[in-house]
Design an enzyme around this catalytic site. Structure first.
Site, mmCIF file in Angstrom:
data_model
loop_
_atom_site.group_PDB
_atom_site.id
_atom_site.type_symbol
_atom_site.label_atom_id
_atom_site.label_comp_id
_atom_site.label_asym_id
_atom_site.label_seq_id
_atom_site.Cartn_x
_atom_site.Cartn_y
_atom_site.Cartn_z
ATOM 1 N N ASP A 19 0.835 -1.208 0.000
ATOM 2 C CA ASP A 19 0.000 0.000 0.000
ATOM 3 C C ASP A 19 0.871 1.259 0.000
ATOM 4 O O ASP A 19 1.952 1.279 0.594
ATOM 5 C CB ASP A 19 -0.911 -0.014 1.242
ATOM 6 C CG ASP A 19 -2.021 1.018 1.127
ATOM 7 O OD1 ASP A 19 -2.351 1.432 0.002
ATOM 8 O OD2 ASP A 19 -2.563 1.420 2.183
ATOM 9 N N ASN A 67 -10.910 -2.366 -4.760
ATOM 10 C CA ASN A 67 -10.138 -1.495 -5.655
ATOM 11 C C ASN A 67 -10.786 -1.403 -7.043
ATOM 12 O O ASN A 67 -10.515 -0.467 -7.806
ATOM 13 C CB ASN A 67 -8.692 -1.992 -5.833
ATOM 14 C CG ASN A 67 -7.824 -1.828 -4.597
ATOM 15 O OD1 ASN A 67 -6.911 -2.619 -4.380
ATOM 16 N ND2 ASN A 67 -8.097 -0.804 -3.782
HETATM 17 C C1 IPE Z 1 -5.290 -2.515 0.157
HETATM 18 O O1 IPE Z 1 -4.986 -1.189 -0.080
HETATM 19 C C2 IPE Z 1 -5.305 -3.281 -1.117
HETATM 20 C C3 IPE Z 1 -4.014 -3.466 -1.762
HETATM 21 C C4 IPE Z 1 -2.867 -3.085 -1.295
HETATM 22 C C5 IPE Z 1 -4.044 -4.154 -3.016
HETATM 23 P P1 IPE Z 1 -6.131 -0.077 -0.187
HETATM 24 O O2 IPE Z 1 -5.446 1.189 -0.433
HETATM 25 O O3 IPE Z 1 -7.147 -0.498 -1.186
HETATM 26 O O4 IPE Z 1 -6.776 -0.153 1.257
HETATM 27 P P2 IPE Z 1 -7.725 0.880 2.008
HETATM 28 O O5 IPE Z 1 -8.782 1.300 1.027
HETATM 29 O O6 IPE Z 1 -6.867 2.031 2.434
HETATM 30 O O7 IPE Z 1 -8.249 0.123 3.180
HETATM 31 C C1 IPE Z 2 -1.654 0.165 -3.284
HETATM 32 O O1 IPE Z 2 -1.400 1.499 -3.360
HETATM 33 C C2 IPE Z 2 -1.819 -0.478 -4.632
HETATM 34 C C3 IPE Z 2 -3.214 -0.754 -4.976
HETATM 35 C C4 IPE Z 2 -4.214 -0.727 -4.164
HETATM 36 C C5 IPE Z 2 -3.474 -1.104 -6.371
HETATM 37 P P1 IPE Z 2 -2.582 2.566 -3.383
HETATM 38 O O2 IPE Z 2 -2.956 2.802 -4.810
HETATM 39 O O3 IPE Z 2 -3.685 2.177 -2.488
HETATM 40 O O4 IPE Z 2 -1.829 3.829 -2.814
HETATM 41 P P2 IPE Z 2 -2.407 4.902 -1.806
HETATM 42 O O5 IPE Z 2 -2.896 4.160 -0.589
HETATM 43 O O6 IPE Z 2 -3.509 5.608 -2.526
HETATM 44 O O7 IPE Z 2 -1.245 5.771 -1.503
HETATM 45 MG MG MG Z 3 -4.051 2.528 -0.481
#
Ligand code: IPE
Ligand code: IPE
Ligand code: MG
Length: 243
Positions: A19, A67
């Site tokens: 993340d 996502n």
């Molecule tokens: C969790 O990250 C999912 C992945 C890393 C693939 P998110 O960014 O989607 O999680 P939330 O929404 O902050 O809980």
């Molecule tokens: C995790 O990084 C990767 C995916 C969920 C695809 P994020 O895209 O959630 O990155 P932040 O949390 O917005 O920084």
């Molecule tokens: Mg994230």
């Protein structure tokens, strides 16, 4: 193994919630897609490091069911990354004798991406003992419901064994250590059933900044923790002597 070997208890299975790609990019005034691209490179490096350390299984959380509600342009960018870089990254890891498995509802991905992933799985299906699970369009609640339906359809009584063997990770030991980067302290629907006794490790670093040394620090901290599985300290010490 060699230079990366760490002394002490090594997690057999690491779960990695990658993340922080978006925030990493935002801080640098770059598009979110740049964060994902750097994240993909870092994932490749970390996987190499983990398997070189002697870890047998790694499950990376690459895209959650939730996502899929992100803007289509971001999702298209992620699918393009899979098309352009995933195979190269996976080939390198799989040369180490690692079996690749995609977990999640792959049918929600574009057809050509599904084909790429299935081909990579097919290529490595003969490998045993080391595994890389890539969670894509994955959600633990959906996984548990799916597993319950499979067990029931097979005419099995729902037990911890029948349920857990019907999970995507049915033949893989539960994760010992789950690492989440990006500063949030939650599981976000990742391996909820399998994580029952996982040690959790949270890093403030955004995923593209999470280095091999950071991974080793997480593993070293894991080695120093006491896993009691409900028992007392004394019982655990006795178990250790008997081993
Ligand atoms: C969790 O990250 C999912 C992945 C890393 C693939 P998110 O960014 O989607 O999680 P939330 O929404 O902050 O809980
Ligand atoms: C995790 O990084 C990767 C995916 C969920 C695809 P994020 O895209 O959630 O990155 P932040 O949390 O917005 O920084
Ligand atoms: Mg994230």
């Amino acid at each position: 193994m060699g230079k990366n070997k760490i002394e002490g208890a090594l997690p057999r299975h690491i779960g990695l919630i990658m993340d922080g790609n978006g925030r990493w990019a935002k801080k640098r005034l770059l598009p979110r897609s740049a964060g994902h691209a750097h994240g993909m490179d870092r994932m490749e490096g970390l996987l190499e490091c983990a398997f070189d350390m002697g870890v047998s299984y790694v499950t990376v959380y690459a895209l959650s069911t939730e996502n899929l509600n992100r803007p289509q342009a971001e999702l298209d960018g992620l699918y393009d990354l899979i098309r352009k870089h995933f195979i190269r990254a996976m080939c390198k890891i799989c040369q180490k004798g690692v079996r690749l498995r995609v977990i999640g509802d792959v049918s929600l991905l574009p057809d050509d991406v599904q084909k790429i992933l299935r081909a990579a799985e097919e290529e490595t299906k003969g490998y045993e003992g080391k595994g890389l699970n890539v969670a894509l369009c994955y959600g633990a609640r959906a996984e548990i419901v799916r597993a319950a339906n499979i067990a029931v359809e097979n005419g099995e009584k729902l037990t911890e064994e029948s349920l857990s063997s019907a999970l995507y990770t049915g033949d893989v030991p539960d994760p010992d250590l789950i690492i989440r980067t990006g500063g949030e302290m939650r599981l976000s629907n990742f391996l909820l059933y399998q994580a029952a006794y996982a040690e959790l490790y949270f890093s403030e670093k955004m995923f593209p900044d999470f280095s091999d040394a950071d991974l080793k620090a997480a593993v070293a901290e894991f080695a120093g923790r006491t896993r009691r599985f409900g028992k007392t300290d004394e019982q655990c010490k006795e178990d250790n002597v008997q081993e």
